[in-house]
Design a protein around this motif. Structure first.
Motif, PDB file in Angstrom:
ATOM      1  N   SER A 267       0.827  -1.201   0.000  1.00 48.67           N
ATOM      2  CA  SER A 267       0.000   0.000   0.000  1.00 48.67           C
ATOM      3  C   SER A 267       0.861   1.251   0.000  1.00 48.67           C
ATOM      4  CB  SER A 267      -0.914   0.003   1.238  1.00 48.67           C
ATOM      5  OG  SER A 267      -1.536   1.255   1.401  1.00 48.67           O
ATOM      6  N   SER A 269      -0.022   4.108   0.995  1.00 42.06           N
ATOM      7  CA  SER A 269      -0.206   4.837   2.257  1.00 42.06           C
ATOM      8  C   SER A 269       0.750   4.334   3.331  1.00 42.06           C
ATOM      9  CB  SER A 269      -1.651   4.704   2.735  1.00 42.06           C
ATOM     10  OG  SER A 269      -1.989   3.349   2.986  1.00 42.06           O
ATOM     11  N   VAL A 272       4.328   6.076   3.611  1.00 39.64           N
ATOM     12  CA  VAL A 272       4.489   7.421   4.170  1.00 39.64           C
ATOM     13  C   VAL A 272       5.459   7.362   5.343  1.00 39.64           C
ATOM     14  CG1 VAL A 272       3.336   9.330   5.323  1.00 39.64           C
ATOM     15  CG2 VAL A 272       2.191   8.137   3.442  1.00 39.64           C
TER      16      VAL A 272
END
Length: 299
Positions: A267, A269, A272
């Protein structure tokens, strides 16, 4: 301050099993889902990769340059060919208790016996069906010598070889054990708790032992390397630029470099704050490690 150097692009889905081969001054490692074995010469930066017919999870060199490796279905001999393929020859294929399993963490003991464990690839299922096996030149495969593991990991031996370490890195376990180890017979006994990682950050993934007999484990999910004394006391931690370090191994000319592989999340995300996830790192902790024994050859 500890030096941390990124050696590769952050591309490995599940980087694992770093192995320093002193005769080549080269680092080898695998990317499990990609079925690849990688090599890097740190001094020149030259790299090469080989694709295997199955996922390669762990490996050790034999004196002839071939690899003994844990794949999906068993222990294999791998020949790294000039055309970029890894030719696989089955050495032992144990009957595993369930479909969907593979070998995971493994390395040689100080006497050159290859040890590797199995796991079920359905991590959320938490199937405690993993076992620990020994493959030795002349006597073949023995095991499972340990049963009931969810995600086998953390194999390592003390400098004298008379202590063996083993972990289960699954979130439901997070445990490191230590055994007395009969160096002549290659058998562990007197299993006991070494570290309860529920009392520390992260999960105990791949590991290595230094010249002082201290146990270094990759604290997966916590982005740290943790060093435990032979008594199981945490005495040092090193923060890493990735959340999921997967395995460490000492190498370099003086064996004073810890090479660390890592896992790249699927992913975006999850990337990050850790854009380097999936890279291989060189860390200089100011402590020397030990060369790993080759298969069939005593260290």
């Amino acid at each position: 301050m500890v030096s941390i150097e990124r050696l590769t692009p952050p591309v490995h889905s599940v980087g694992e099993s770093p192995v320093w081969r002193a005769s080549e001054s080269a680092l080898y490692w695998v990317d499990i889902p990609a079925r690849k074995v990688h090599r890097l010469h740190p001094e020149s930066g030259a790299t090469k990769s080989w694709v295997a017919p199955q996922m390669v999870a762990c490996m050790a060199f034999a004196p002839d340059g071939k690899l003994v490796a844990g794949l999906e279905t068993g222990i294999f001999s791998l020949t790294l060919r000039d055309d970029g393929t890894a030719e696989a020859k089955a050495l032992a294929e144990p009957e595993l208790p369930l479909p969907g399993m593979r070998f995971n963490d493994g390395r040689c003991d100080r006497q050159g016996r290859f040890w590797a464990g199995t796991m079920h690839m359905d991590m959320p299922g938490a199937y405690a069906v993993g076992g620990l096996y020994r493959y030795a030149a002349g006597s073949g495969l023995t095991g499972p010598l340990q049963r009931g593991l969810i995600t086998q990991n953390g194999l390592a031996w003390s400098p004298s070889g008379d202590r063996m370490y083993l972990s289960d890195s699954h979130p439901k376990s997070r445990t490191v054990w230590v055994f007395d180890y009969d160096v002549r017979e290659g058998t562990p006994s007197n299993k006991r708790l070494f570290v309860d990682m529920n009392q520390h950050p992260g999960r105990p993934d791949g590991a290595a032992v230094d010249v002082d007999g201290c146990y270094w484990t990759c604290a997966n999910d916590a982005g740290q390397l943790l060093r435990f004394t032979p008594e199981g006391k945490l005495d040092r931690s090193i923060a890493l630029p990735v959340k999921k370090p997967s395995m460490c191994a000492f190498g370099g000319k003086r064996f004073d470099t810890l090479y660390v592989t890592s896992i790249r999340p699927q992913s975006e995300s999850d990337l990050v704050g850790q854009p380097d996830a999936g890279a291989v790192f060189a860390i200089r902790p100011g402590i020397q490690g030990l060369p790993e024994a080759e298969f069939g050859r005593m260290q």
